[in-house]
Design an enzyme around this catalytic site. Sequence first.
Site, PDB file in Angstrom:
ATOM      1  N   ARG A  37       0.822  -1.220   0.000  1.00 51.49           N
ATOM      2  CA  ARG A  37       0.000   0.000   0.000  1.00 51.49           C
ATOM      3  C   ARG A  37       0.853   1.266   0.000  1.00 51.49           C
ATOM      4  O   ARG A  37       0.589   2.178  -0.791  1.00 51.49           O
ATOM      5  CB  ARG A  37      -0.987  -0.030   1.178  1.00 51.49           C
ATOM      6  N   ASN A  55      -6.375  -2.865   1.792  1.00 54.98           N
ATOM      7  CA  ASN A  55      -6.261  -4.334   1.862  1.00 54.98           C
ATOM      8  C   ASN A  55      -7.650  -4.919   2.060  1.00 54.98           C
ATOM      9  O   ASN A  55      -8.432  -4.369   2.843  1.00 54.98           O
ATOM     10  CB  ASN A  55      -5.449  -4.758   3.094  1.00 54.98           C
TER      11      ASN A  55
END
Length: 766
Positions: A37, A55
């Site tokens: 990320r 996620n």
Amino acid sequence: MVRLVAGQGKAQICKYGSIVKTYKIEINGQVQGVGFRPFIYNLAQKLELKGHVYNNHTGVLISTTCTKATIEKFLEDIQNNSPKASVIDQMSLHEVPYEDYEDFRIKPNAKGAQLNLPLTPDFAICDSCKSEILDPNNRRYQYAFTTCVHCGPRYAITQNYPFERHHTSLASFEMCPKCAKEYVHPQDIRFHSQTNSCSTCGIQLQLYDNDHNLIGKTTSGILETVQKHLSAGAILAIKNTSGYLLCCDANTKTAIQNLRAKKKRPNKPFAILYPSIEQVKKEFRCSRKEIEALQSSIAPIVLLKNTQHTRLSTSSIAPNLKHTGVMLPNSALLYLLSNSLKTPLVATSANIHKSPIIAENDEVAKQLKDVYDIVLHHNLPIKYPQDDSVLKYAQNNRLVLRRSRGMSPSHIGVSLKTRKCILAMGSNLKSTFTLGLLSRCYTSQYFGDLDAYEVFSRYKSSINSYLNLFEAKPDTIIIDTNLQYQSSMLGEELAEFHKADVVNVQHHKAHFASVLGEHSLFESKDKVLGVVWDGTGLGEDNQIWGGEFFCYQDRQIKRLTHLDYFDWIAGDKMAKEPRLSLFCILDKKEKCKEKFSKVEWKLYNQILQNNTLKTSSIGRLFDAAASALLDCNFNTFEAEASMILERVAADYKGKSYIDLLAGAESISGSLLLDNLISEKEKGINLPKLAASFLYTLALVVINLSKAEDIKIIACSGGVFQNAELVNILSELASKEAKYLKINRNLSTNDENISFGQLMYYEHCII
Ligand SMILES: [Zn+2]
Ligand SMILES: [Zn+2]
């Protein structure tokens, strides 16, 4: 590969006149706990993208609104520059209803449905973190739990997924303002690092003596005290991030002998922790692949060849062997310890004989108080304790001797056709289990011998943890045909509880299926010759198999031939006393009479007369050869005699082997050993004879493949951990233009049975 899925996207014209659309990118694979990320965030900033990333239960999801050209560039950059530890299985691009975003942000996770992603393994400490903890001006100087988005424990400390701090053992450690600042700073290597902590807010060390007196709390004080004790020959129990290790100075013979005596481990080799790769290179002969492995994020134990420069007391570390198991520090704690000592340390899993590695503070005191002199605890709970993984390199093959920390439970690149939930229970001695779910395959770490109560408890609780984690209920449970295995009994129990079907798979067929599965050979149009050689496994005729030749074709595995049956007597004693195997295999038994007392000789001959249990075990043939050639008559640990045989064979530098079976396509153990003994009596040197024994077996494989007209040879079973055998076979195979396949991500031994059971079920049953 990027799959474009047609969507209901609607284009808009942006203020510069280009056509923009909103896209959703779905990324599956090992993409959580690897800095994905933060990587996406920074990439989005670079491309001036707006949207978000998060996620979820299948991996990482990204939404962004941009032009077609920009999304293409974005996808290309994701594929080419993704974090080192990530593995992208699949990316798909969807056009979705138009959305206007103000900025790009990392959103909290959203767990929508059943978990369907590979579990991220633990990563060894990275170079950047290593230099921080040795830098007195850095705020993480000497902080023993320094990690970043690229390194640190993952699987060992994860209670739940998606991988977020509140799902890990760090949940109870609140980040201090400085750590919290790093966490939100996009340019920091701890931006969105879930394991972020420092000495102010993080994990604390405590050093105790054997009487439970606290003798150190600060890292520098602890390192100094530990150093003093170790150089005086003390034994240290140290809690690493995957479980406790027992350590002592590898140059102090008395300390090693003391550890051996206390662990009741007279000869089994110990692994050695080295402070640096430079020191390893000075003392051992190592190839580029071996160096890469040592420095990889797995940081395994690698077996390296000793040289005249090896300064260790190798005869007490790995008696009778010429290789030493070497590793580099995998955590900040071990790195600090190694660096302060500057000398190699014996580092072995902390457990008592046959028990699993210990991970709980009070357990180590309970079980090992008589073993250690000082103990270093910390307060990070470990959810999944693991031993170190062990690797060995043959010329063309990486051999996994134990698949554990850093390797498990990441999946093996196999996609299942079935959508059913399947639990494969594995074997008994080198136990693992494999869960097949939503087309993914999760193979657990190695547990050990299930006949030991503590090992069985951990195996059982890990199965339950997996089922809870994935919110899964098995539809089918696969067990070995040997119903006496603890794994089979538990499988039947679980099947009753979950109302699941039970399927039995024969042990050696499972071995063969594991290598077929790992190399995608089930799809092969050509026949595949399966060579499965191990110690024991229950055969379909109720005899003990172990020297098996199979043929795979059209979803069927057929037994072609096997090592000639011989008597199996005295139960477990057979594997402990190589002389017994020699006695059972030889037709001319008087040739080994001198290895037994008069009473024993009479007794074993009597037992033999009424014995009906037969075996084709190649493991025992190796034992017998080691007994005949090298007088190895008793094993103090599993496979000791065959390891010594391998070591002696490695000393042979010539190429003129003796074919002890004269071109045969099957193996008569009695004839082979008889010829071996005759050649020894002629005075042929032992290395040449040991190598010829391996050559003869390899030649039988090639001869059989020619007779059956099969080009692909697939090998599995513990015997293929013998690098000399693999080298000889690999050379013969390439000369004859045969393709040799051996387990590569899994160990060749019984650790692969659970995966093989699942592969057999998938390809040969349903
Ligand atoms: Zn790092
Ligand atoms: Zn902090």
